[in-house]
Design an enzyme around this catalytic site. Sequence first.
Site, PDB file in Angstrom:
ATOM      1  N   LYS A   9       0.850  -1.201   0.000  1.00  7.54           N
ATOM      2  CA  LYS A   9       0.000   0.000   0.000  1.00  7.54           C
ATOM      3  C   LYS A   9       0.881   1.245   0.000  1.00  7.54           C
ATOM      4  CE  LYS A   9      -3.813  -2.072   2.547  1.00  7.54           C
ATOM      5  NZ  LYS A   9      -4.425  -2.252   3.846  1.00  7.54           N
ATOM      6  N   ASN A  10       2.194   1.039  -0.074  1.00  7.09           N
ATOM      7  CA  ASN A  10       3.153   2.137  -0.009  1.00  7.09           C
ATOM      8  C   ASN A  10       3.321   2.756  -1.404  1.00  7.09           C
ATOM      9  OD1 ASN A  10       5.712   3.496  -0.217  1.00  7.09           O
ATOM     10  ND2 ASN A  10       6.343   2.518   1.687  1.00  7.09           N
ATOM     11  N   LYS A  11       2.813   3.994  -1.560  1.00 12.88           N
ATOM     12  CA  LYS A  11       2.830   4.646  -2.881  1.00 12.88           C
ATOM     13  C   LYS A  11       4.251   4.882  -3.395  1.00 12.88           C
ATOM     14  CE  LYS A  11      -1.575   7.039  -2.837  1.00 12.88           C
ATOM     15  NZ  LYS A  11      -2.281   8.265  -2.485  1.00 12.88           N
ATOM     16  N   LYS A  13       7.013   3.139  -2.719  1.00  5.49           N
ATOM     17  CA  LYS A  13       7.580   1.860  -3.164  1.00  5.49           C
ATOM     18  C   LYS A  13       6.962   1.463  -4.506  1.00  5.49           C
ATOM     19  CE  LYS A  13       7.678  -1.889  -0.318  1.00  5.49           C
ATOM     20  NZ  LYS A  13       7.296  -3.208   0.249  1.00  5.49           N
ATOM     21  N   GLU A  41       0.513 -12.237   7.458  1.00  8.53           N
ATOM     22  CA  GLU A  41       1.401 -12.354   8.612  1.00  8.53           C
ATOM     23  C   GLU A  41       2.765 -12.853   8.161  1.00  8.53           C
ATOM     24  OE1 GLU A  41       0.865 -13.791  12.747  1.00  8.53           O
ATOM     25  OE2 GLU A  41      -1.193 -14.075  12.017  1.00  8.53           O
ATOM     26  N   ASP A  70      10.268  -8.533   1.024  1.00  7.08           N
ATOM     27  CA  ASP A  70      10.559  -8.309   2.436  1.00  7.08           C
ATOM     28  C   ASP A  70      11.979  -7.779   2.518  1.00  7.08           C
ATOM     29  OD1 ASP A  70       9.962  -8.244   5.167  1.00  7.08           O
ATOM     30  OD2 ASP A  70      10.832 -10.217   5.519  1.00  7.08           O
ATOM     31  N   TYR A 153      15.391   2.834   9.070  1.00  3.27           N
ATOM     32  CA  TYR A 153      16.751   3.022   9.588  1.00  3.27           C
ATOM     33  C   TYR A 153      17.610   3.898   8.678  1.00  3.27           C
ATOM     34  CZ  TYR A 153      15.221  -0.888  12.480  1.00  3.27           C
ATOM     35  OH  TYR A 153      14.505  -1.688  13.336  1.00  3.27           O
ATOM     36  N   LYS A 174      19.582   7.433  -3.690  1.00  2.00           N
ATOM     37  CA  LYS A 174      19.349   6.213  -2.920  1.00  2.00           C
ATOM     38  C   LYS A 174      18.842   5.108  -3.848  1.00  2.00           C
ATOM     39  CE  LYS A 174      16.467   4.123   0.573  1.00  2.00           C
ATOM     40  NZ  LYS A 174      15.241   4.217   1.345  1.00  2.00           N
TER      41      LYS A 174
END
Length: 195
Positions: A9-11, A13, A41, A70, A153, A174
């Site tokens: 759900k990360n726009k 990414k 999970e 992941d 991090y 990056k």
Amino acid sequence: MKKILIATKNKGKLNDIKEIFKDLNIEIISFLDFENSPDVEETGKTFEENAKLKARACYDKYGIPAIGDDSGLVVEQLNGEPGIYSARYAGESADDSLNNEKLIKAIQKFPEPHRAKFVCVASYYDGKTFITAYGEVKGRVITEPRGKNGFGYDPLFIPNGYDKTFGELSHEEKNKISHRSMAFRKLHKKLEGHL
């Protein structure tokens, strides 16, 4: 046109992945295109197991080829911690600042340099075959956060060959060297012959 579902759900990414895959003749969709996306999970013991769990759960729910990934930070002096628990290092509901605080506390008792690497595994699943790719960036962790870019991090991690943290590098800089872009670029190559 073939669809591939990215388990996120990360726009930010999602946009990065779309950019990497733009020359493949596919339509990229994500959890943002669905109302009830599965909450997978992460019960795997490795980054790869978790990436595959996500990809399989998406395929099983929607019947669309899917990519799960992941990633996390692996610190040598901490025997690989936070590793697969990077997002929840300081507890299930911990945010980035709590995770960073716990990491700083944990490494302060060791001498510098605090060698570490960011790892990402991306896995494609189409109901029959898993195609998996791995990316990593080696560097070191510092104990004073620097920079406001990125997340997690990033303000504590300085990649080898740089004097800036991921938090100080621009998004473009990056992206050229990140573990995630590396994993997805390798996956792109592997998918070229498969799709």
